[in-house]
Design a protein around this motif. Structure first.
Motif, short mmCIF file in Angstrom:
data_model
loop_
_atom_site.label_atom_id
_atom_site.label_comp_id
_atom_site.label_asym_id
_atom_site.label_seq_id
_atom_site.Cartn_x
_atom_site.Cartn_y
_atom_site.Cartn_z
N SER A 91 28.28 36.38 49.31
CA SER A 91 27.00 35.68 49.34
C SER A 91 27.21 34.22 48.96
CB SER A 91 26.01 36.32 48.37
OG SER A 91 26.45 36.13 47.02
N ALA A 92 26.29 33.37 49.38
CA ALA A 92 26.35 31.96 48.98
C ALA A 92 26.29 31.83 47.46
CB ALA A 92 25.21 31.18 49.63
N GLU A 93 25.52 32.71 46.83
CA GLU A 93 25.38 32.67 45.38
C GLU A 93 26.71 33.01 44.68
OE1 GLU A 93 21.62 32.70 47.26
OE2 GLU A 93 23.27 34.14 47.49
N ALA A 94 27.48 33.94 45.27
CA ALA A 94 28.78 34.29 44.69
C ALA A 94 29.74 33.12 44.77
CB ALA A 94 29.36 35.52 45.40
N VAL A 95 29.72 32.42 45.89
CA VAL A 95 30.58 31.24 46.03
C VAL A 95 30.14 30.15 45.05
CG1 VAL A 95 31.45 29.47 47.59
CG2 VAL A 95 31.04 31.79 48.44
N ALA A 96 28.83 29.94 44.93
CA ALA A 96 28.31 28.96 43.98
C ALA A 96 28.76 29.28 42.56
CB ALA A 96 26.79 28.89 44.06
N GLN A 97 28.77 30.55 42.21
CA GLN A 97 29.21 30.95 40.88
C GLN A 97 30.67 30.57 40.65
OE1 GLN A 97 27.15 32.49 38.41
NE2 GLN A 97 28.90 31.80 37.21
N LYS A 98 31.49 30.71 41.69
CA LYS A 98 32.90 30.32 41.57
C LYS A 98 33.05 28.80 41.46
CE LYS A 98 35.33 34.08 41.45
NZ LYS A 98 36.27 34.37 40.31
N ILE A 99 32.18 28.07 42.16
CA ILE A 99 32.21 26.61 42.05
C ILE A 99 31.83 26.18 40.63
CG2 ILE A 99 31.15 24.46 42.86
CD1 ILE A 99 30.94 25.76 45.63
N LEU A 100 30.82 26.84 40.07
CA LEU A 100 30.44 26.54 38.69
C LEU A 100 31.58 26.88 37.73
CD1 LEU A 100 28.30 25.71 36.60
CD2 LEU A 100 27.47 28.09 36.64
N GLU A 101 32.23 27.99 37.97
CA GLU A 101 33.39 28.38 37.17
C GLU A 101 34.49 27.32 37.27
OE1 GLU A 101 36.76 31.86 37.54
OE2 GLU A 101 34.65 32.46 37.76
N ALA A 102 34.69 26.81 38.49
CA ALA A 102 35.71 25.77 38.69
C ALA A 102 35.34 24.50 37.95
CB ALA A 102 35.87 25.48 40.18
N ALA A 103 34.06 24.15 37.94
CA ALA A 103 33.62 22.95 37.22
C ALA A 103 33.85 23.10 35.72
CB ALA A 103 32.15 22.68 37.50
N ARG A 104 33.69 24.29 35.21
CA ARG A 104 33.87 24.52 33.78
C ARG A 104 35.34 24.57 33.38
NH1 ARG A 104 28.90 28.90 33.44
NH2 ARG A 104 27.36 27.45 32.57
N ASN A 105 36.18 25.18 34.24
CA ASN A 105 37.58 25.41 33.88
C ASN A 105 38.55 24.41 34.51
OD1 ASN A 105 36.77 27.69 32.39
ND2 ASN A 105 36.88 28.99 34.21
N GLU A 106 38.13 23.76 35.60
CA GLU A 106 38.90 22.71 36.27
C GLU A 106 40.31 23.13 36.69
OE1 GLU A 106 38.70 18.91 34.34
OE2 GLU A 106 36.63 19.21 33.67
N PRO A 107 40.45 24.25 37.40
CA PRO A 107 41.77 24.58 37.94
C PRO A 107 42.09 23.67 39.12
CG PRO A 107 40.14 26.06 38.84
CD PRO A 107 39.42 25.20 37.83
N HIS A 108 43.35 23.57 39.48
CA HIS A 108 43.69 22.81 40.69
C HIS A 108 43.11 23.47 41.94
CE1 HIS A 108 47.43 20.69 38.77
NE2 HIS A 108 46.29 20.34 38.22
N GLU A 109 43.14 24.80 41.97
CA GLU A 109 42.59 25.54 43.10
C GLU A 109 41.73 26.69 42.59
OE1 GLU A 109 46.03 26.78 45.33
OE2 GLU A 109 46.14 24.88 46.41
N GLN A 110 40.62 26.95 43.29
CA GLN A 110 39.72 28.03 42.92
C GLN A 110 39.51 28.93 44.14
OE1 GLN A 110 37.81 28.72 39.76
NE2 GLN A 110 37.95 30.61 40.93
N TYR A 111 39.86 30.19 43.99
CA TYR A 111 39.68 31.17 45.06
C TYR A 111 38.62 32.18 44.66
CZ TYR A 111 44.04 29.42 47.08
OH TYR A 111 45.01 28.63 47.65
N MET A 112 38.10 32.89 45.65
CA MET A 112 37.26 34.03 45.38
C MET A 112 38.18 35.17 44.90
SD MET A 112 34.33 32.69 46.01
CE MET A 112 33.19 34.09 45.97
N ASP A 113 37.60 36.34 44.63
CA ASP A 113 38.37 37.42 44.03
C ASP A 113 39.13 38.25 45.03
OD1 ASP A 113 37.60 36.76 41.47
OD2 ASP A 113 35.77 37.93 41.61
N ARG A 114 38.97 37.96 46.32
CA ARG A 114 39.67 38.73 47.34
C ARG A 114 39.98 37.79 48.51
NH1 ARG A 114 36.33 39.01 51.57
NH2 ARG A 114 34.09 38.98 51.24
N SER A 115 40.83 38.24 49.41
CA SER A 115 41.12 37.49 50.62
C SER A 115 40.21 38.00 51.73
CB SER A 115 42.58 37.66 51.02
OG SER A 115 42.87 39.02 51.27
N VAL A 116 40.09 37.20 52.82
CA VAL A 116 39.25 37.59 53.95
C VAL A 116 39.80 38.84 54.58
CG1 VAL A 116 38.48 36.93 56.24
CG2 VAL A 116 38.46 35.27 54.41
#
Length: 242
Positions: free
Chosen positions: A217-242
């Motif tokens: 869902s768009a909301e799940a991706v947004a949650q990962k973007i928020l997580e990336a903003a908080r933790n600032e990794p070089h790369e942020q992936y979802m929890d699975r591959s396509v």
């Protein structure tokens, strides 16, 4: 980064991942500046955020227009005196085999998916320098690591964005400007419907195999973007591959 009271610019904010991200960051206490071409849609979104007592600003912007991109950053900086986070989310796909993909359409999405983010970075980096640093999140795609028929042109634009992100990260590290690359999987939005299509092949784009995972869902991706903003990794992936 603590998101509370941070000023966040989100491009492609009128729908899909950008809209979900705007809502989530606003709920987390950020001051969100929303950029997209549709002024009416942005006004409606900002009015809704205001009803929930969130700080939000609508800045209609064509991300393929360098002057408009610079005006976006100037407007937000004028309003808030700083910009802490840029989320380069605006993008579009084109469907068509490499042998016959429409070159004008390829050029069009390259302008939006690659040059648009670069122009946004060039407009915002001097302002981040003034404020001692900042975070840029460039939204790429997991397909930039794959070889899927009919979307090679789109994947190529995202691969180019990956390289820009990696290089800028090295160049800016001494100035406390951090770069994160976000890699969404297939996502349940209107992104596919809004894709350009090469008439010669009329490709409908790859479909997940039977029995494969459902799109995020768009909301799940947004949650990962928020997580990336908080933790600032070089790369942020979802929890699975396509």
């Amino acid at each position: 980064m603590d998101i509370q009271d941070k000023v966040v610019v989100i491009t492609g904010a009128s729908g899909g991942i950008g809209l979900a991200t705007a809502h989530l960051f606003a709920e987390a206490g950020a001051k969100v500046a929303l950029a997209a071409r549709s002024a009416d849609t942005l006004t409606t979104i900002v009015n809704e955020l205001h009803t929930h007592h969130h700080e939000a600003l609508a800045v209609p912007t064509d991300m393929c227009n360098k002057d408009a991109v610079e005006a976006l950053m100037d407007r937000v900086f004028e309003q808030y005196g700083r910009i802490d986070i840029l989320i380069n989310n605006a993008g579009q796909a084109v469907r068509g085999n490499v042998a016959d993909v429409d070159i004008d359409q390829f050029r069009q999405i390259f302008e939006l998916n690659v040059l648009g983010p670069v122009e946004a970075m060039q407009a915002i980096i001097p302002k981040m320098r003034q404020n001692g640093g900042g975070l840029i999140i460039n939204v790429s795609s997991i397909v930039s690591h794959m070889h899927l028929p009919s979307i090679g042109a789109y994947a190529a634009t995202k691969a180019a964005l990956n390289m820009i992100s990696d290089t800028a990260r090295e160049e800016l590290t001494s100035e406390n400007i951090r770069i994160t690359t976000m890699f969404p999987n297939a996502t349940a939005t209107n992104f596919g419907k809004n894709s350009l299509a090469t008439p010669k092949t009329n490709q409908q784009g790859p479909r997940p195999p039977q029995g494969g995972p459902e799109p995020d869902s768009a909301e799940a991706v947004a949650q990962k973007i928020l997580e990336a903003a908080r933790n600032e990794p070089h790369e942020q992936y979802m929890d699975r591959s396509v």
